[in-house]
Design a protein around this motif. Sequence first.
Motif, PDB file in Angstrom:
ATOM      1  N   MET A  14       0.830  -1.204   0.000  1.00 27.88           N
ATOM      2  CA  MET A  14       0.000   0.000   0.000  1.00 27.88           C
ATOM      3  C   MET A  14       0.868   1.258   0.000  1.00 27.88           C
ATOM      4  SD  MET A  14      -2.959  -1.255  -0.255  1.00 27.88           S
ATOM      5  CE  MET A  14      -2.206  -2.641  -1.075  1.00 27.88           C
ATOM      6  N   CYS A  58      -4.266   9.027  -1.504  1.00 28.52           N
ATOM      7  CA  CYS A  58      -2.928   8.473  -1.244  1.00 28.52           C
ATOM      8  C   CYS A  58      -2.491   8.703   0.196  1.00 28.52           C
ATOM      9  CB  CYS A  58      -1.911   9.056  -2.225  1.00 28.52           C
ATOM     10  SG  CYS A  58      -2.199   8.529  -3.922  1.00 28.52           S
ATOM     11  N   LEU A  61      -4.316   6.321   2.341  1.00 29.06           N
ATOM     12  CA  LEU A  61      -3.806   4.966   2.161  1.00 29.06           C
ATOM     13  C   LEU A  61      -2.572   4.738   3.029  1.00 29.06           C
ATOM     14  CD1 LEU A  61      -4.302   2.363   0.628  1.00 29.06           C
ATOM     15  CD2 LEU A  61      -2.836   3.224  -1.184  1.00 29.06           C
ATOM     16  N   ALA A  73      -8.639   3.274   3.786  1.00 29.69           N
ATOM     17  CA  ALA A  73      -8.550   2.550   2.514  1.00 29.69           C
ATOM     18  C   ALA A  73      -9.779   2.829   1.656  1.00 29.69           C
ATOM     19  CB  ALA A  73      -8.396   1.052   2.762  1.00 29.69           C
ATOM     20  N   TYR A  76      -9.469   6.003  -0.376  1.00 26.89           N
ATOM     21  CA  TYR A  76      -8.661   5.806  -1.590  1.00 26.89           C
ATOM     22  C   TYR A  76      -9.505   5.170  -2.689  1.00 26.89           C
ATOM     23  CZ  TYR A  76      -5.145   4.233  -4.859  1.00 26.89           C
ATOM     24  OH  TYR A  76      -4.426   4.017  -6.012  1.00 26.89           O
ATOM     25  N   VAL A 119      -5.746  -2.403  -3.446  1.00 26.21           N
ATOM     26  CA  VAL A 119      -6.268  -1.674  -2.288  1.00 26.21           C
ATOM     27  C   VAL A 119      -7.596  -2.288  -1.834  1.00 26.21           C
ATOM     28  CG1 VAL A 119      -7.108   0.561  -1.447  1.00 26.21           C
ATOM     29  CG2 VAL A 119      -5.044   0.446  -2.842  1.00 26.21           C
ATOM     30  N   TYR A 123      -8.447  -3.397   1.792  1.00 25.46           N
ATOM     31  CA  TYR A 123      -9.687  -2.966   2.438  1.00 25.46           C
ATOM     32  C   TYR A 123     -10.437  -4.185   3.002  1.00 25.46           C
ATOM     33  CZ  TYR A 123     -14.548  -1.357   2.683  1.00 25.46           C
ATOM     34  OH  TYR A 123     -15.825  -1.088   3.094  1.00 25.46           O
TER      35      TYR A 123
END
Length: 129
Positions: A14, A58, A61, A73, A76, A119, A123
């Motif tokens: 990540m 970002c 994240l 998350a 993002y 991502v 998540y």
Amino acid sequence: MEKFCFVVPLKWGMLIIAIIDTILGILGLWFLYLVDEEWTCDLKLNIVLVVIHLVGGCLNLVLSIWDNKVEHAYIYLITSSYRIVILLYAIFAFIDGWLLVGIIDTIIFILGIFFWICVHFWYSKLKNE
């Protein structure tokens, strides 16, 4: 998916995504500026979308690595939806004959989809903990 690109743990992947996505966002803006050269509505809109994604997406994240909170998350995942605009720019660049811009925007779009999938796995992992 337990590892990012089958090499590093998903958690540190990540961080890699946040860094690469930031670089790609800045490069995308730079190439759009090279083509546009004027502060048109397209350039201004893209700047706003990329800044929202970089600051909102970002940064959150990176925060999700240390906080382990699903919300970071999720932000993002929401802000990366601006990639649809990048796909439209790529299509119009190819139509107008701007081959380099079209290729770069296509690469940014494809990497963005891969990043979004990674991502999403992060998540899901945070959500199940």
